[in-house]
Motif scaffolding. Structure first.
Motif, mmCIF file in Angstrom:
data_model
loop_
_atom_site.group_PDB
_atom_site.id
_atom_site.type_symbol
_atom_site.label_atom_id
_atom_site.label_comp_id
_atom_site.label_asym_id
_atom_site.label_seq_id
_atom_site.Cartn_x
_atom_site.Cartn_y
_atom_site.Cartn_z
ATOM 1 N N UNK A 1 6.982 10.569 12.981
ATOM 2 C CA UNK A 1 6.602 10.296 11.609
ATOM 3 C C UNK A 1 6.006 8.897 11.541
ATOM 4 N N UNK A 2 4.915 8.770 10.810
ATOM 5 C CA UNK A 2 4.262 7.477 10.616
ATOM 6 C C UNK A 2 4.373 7.120 9.129
ATOM 7 N N UNK A 3 5.130 6.074 8.846
ATOM 8 C CA UNK A 3 5.383 5.611 7.480
ATOM 9 C C UNK A 3 4.431 4.441 7.225
ATOM 10 N N UNK A 4 3.433 4.668 6.395
ATOM 11 C CA UNK A 4 2.324 3.733 6.229
ATOM 12 C C UNK A 4 2.508 2.813 5.022
ATOM 13 N N UNK A 5 2.623 1.519 5.275
ATOM 14 C CA UNK A 5 2.482 0.465 4.252
ATOM 15 C C UNK A 5 3.397 0.599 3.030
ATOM 16 N N UNK A 6 4.631 0.960 3.230
ATOM 17 C CA UNK A 6 5.561 1.077 2.098
ATOM 18 C C UNK A 6 6.147 -0.317 1.855
ATOM 19 N N UNK A 7 5.350 -1.140 1.171
ATOM 20 C CA UNK A 7 5.622 -2.566 1.026
ATOM 21 C C UNK A 7 5.813 -2.980 -0.433
ATOM 22 N N UNK A 8 6.596 -4.033 -0.608
ATOM 23 C CA UNK A 8 6.927 -4.554 -1.933
ATOM 24 C C UNK A 8 5.690 -4.899 -2.764
ATOM 25 N N UNK A 9 4.636 -5.361 -2.130
ATOM 26 C CA UNK A 9 3.436 -5.776 -2.847
ATOM 27 C C UNK A 9 2.805 -4.678 -3.679
ATOM 28 N N UNK A 10 3.080 -3.432 -3.349
ATOM 29 C CA UNK A 10 2.528 -2.324 -4.130
ATOM 30 C C UNK A 10 3.240 -2.138 -5.464
ATOM 31 N N UNK A 11 4.289 -2.911 -5.697
ATOM 32 C CA UNK A 11 4.985 -2.873 -6.986
ATOM 33 C C UNK A 11 4.303 -3.768 -8.020
ATOM 34 N N UNK A 12 3.321 -4.543 -7.618
ATOM 35 C CA UNK A 12 2.638 -5.465 -8.532
ATOM 36 C C UNK A 12 1.598 -4.721 -9.370
ATOM 37 N N UNK A 13 2.062 -4.203 -10.489
ATOM 38 C CA UNK A 13 1.229 -3.389 -11.375
ATOM 39 C C UNK A 13 -0.004 -4.155 -11.856
ATOM 40 N N UNK A 14 0.140 -5.442 -12.132
ATOM 41 C CA UNK A 14 -0.993 -6.234 -12.619
ATOM 42 C C UNK A 14 -2.121 -6.272 -11.587
ATOM 43 N N UNK A 15 -1.791 -6.176 -10.330
ATOM 44 C CA UNK A 15 -2.804 -6.216 -9.265
ATOM 45 C C UNK A 15 -3.394 -4.826 -9.004
ATOM 46 N N UNK A 16 -2.532 -3.812 -8.910
ATOM 47 C CA UNK A 16 -2.974 -2.482 -8.482
ATOM 48 C C UNK A 16 -3.322 -1.554 -9.633
ATOM 49 N N UNK A 17 -2.659 -1.696 -10.769
ATOM 50 C CA UNK A 17 -2.887 -0.783 -11.880
ATOM 51 C C UNK A 17 -1.895 0.365 -11.870
ATOM 52 N N UNK A 18 -2.289 1.438 -12.537
ATOM 53 C CA UNK A 18 -1.422 2.594 -12.725
ATOM 54 C C UNK A 18 -1.377 3.460 -11.474
ATOM 55 N N UNK A 19 -0.173 3.845 -11.075
ATOM 56 C CA UNK A 19 0.013 4.694 -9.900
ATOM 57 C C UNK A 19 0.337 6.123 -10.317
ATOM 58 N N UNK A 20 0.267 7.013 -9.367
ATOM 59 C CA UNK A 20 0.694 8.390 -9.595
ATOM 60 C C UNK A 20 1.987 8.651 -8.826
ATOM 61 N N UNK A 21 2.473 9.846 -8.887
ATOM 62 C CA UNK A 21 3.580 10.370 -8.102
ATOM 63 C C UNK A 21 4.819 9.458 -8.055
ATOM 64 N N UNK A 22 5.519 9.325 -9.166
ATOM 65 C CA UNK A 22 6.711 8.474 -9.183
ATOM 66 C C UNK A 22 7.815 8.943 -8.234
ATOM 67 N N UNK A 23 7.783 10.184 -7.778
ATOM 68 C CA UNK A 23 8.789 10.694 -6.844
ATOM 69 C C UNK A 23 8.511 10.379 -5.388
ATOM 70 N N UNK A 24 7.400 9.721 -5.106
ATOM 71 C CA UNK A 24 7.019 9.480 -3.710
ATOM 72 C C UNK A 24 8.057 8.676 -2.944
ATOM 73 N N UNK A 25 8.602 7.636 -3.546
ATOM 74 C CA UNK A 25 9.561 6.798 -2.819
ATOM 75 C C UNK A 25 10.784 7.598 -2.388
ATOM 76 N N UNK A 26 11.295 8.447 -3.256
ATOM 77 C CA UNK A 26 12.428 9.298 -2.895
ATOM 78 C C UNK A 26 12.081 10.250 -1.765
#
Length: 186
Positions: A1-26
């Motif tokens: 399994x390759x787990x790609x870039x699951x990093x804290x910086x992606x929580x910065x909504x002001x930088x990235x904007x609106x995300x999809x799939x809120x269940x992805x982390x689980x």
């Protein structure tokens, strides 16, 4: 399994904007758990951005893996690898992912992580090109709204669906759900 870039910086909504799939982390956590419980190899990929304003820059808090990933690192009985990269594909990181997979006799991989249509997709495409059998866990990925040329805009589900269709329809990967992979791993 390759787990790609699951990093804290992606929580910065002001930088990235609106995300999809809120269940992805689980789903990502569940896949890591299933792989580790069965002794399968897990590769953790970290994006060390070279962009000065990126929350994913090395040395910044956003460069760290999300807490649920960090606490799982080193917990499995199977082999594990940390790959650092500064481009979209995990196959252009350090150490050499293809070399490690080949040495371990791995010919089949699962790709999960962030962003669906960027680093996760690029890694899956390249894996397919290199001859690996690739399973893309679409519900264990997420992305953000996107603006393209001429002001074209897509909400995050648009690029995610395009990724699924391109990977699956183009023969790069089989697009699957987390539950299917966990059942197969059992």
């Amino acid at each position: 399994m390759v787990v790609v870039d699951v990093q804290e910086g992606f929580e910065e909504v002001a930088y990235w904007g609106t995300r999809n799939n809120p269940g992805a982390d689980g789903n990502i956590a569940a896949l890591i758990d299933a792989w580790q419980a069965t002794g399968r190899p897990v590769v953790f990929v970290r994006h060390d951005s070279q962009k000065p304003d990126s929350p994913l820059r090395a040395g910044q808090p956003g460069n760290a893996f999300k807490g649920y990933v960090e606490k799982r690192r080193g917990q499995g009985s199977g082999p594990e690898l940390l790959v650092a990269k500064s481009v979209n594909s995990a196959f252009y990181g350090t150490p050499d992912l293809a070399e490690w997979l080949d040495r371990a006799g791995v010919r089949q991989i699962v790709v999960a992580g962030i962003q669906t249509n960027m680093c996760a997709e690029t890694t899956a495409r390249m894996a397919g090109n290199l001859g690996y059998e690739v399973f893309f866990a679409l519900d264990a990925t997420y992305t953000f709204d996107l603006v393209g040329p001429w002001g074209w805009q897509l909400d995050a589900d648009g690029p995610a669906r395009a990724t699924a269709v391109s990977l699956h329809g183009g023969g790069f990967a089989k697009v699957v759900r987390t539950a299917e992979l966990i059942e197969a791993a059992g």
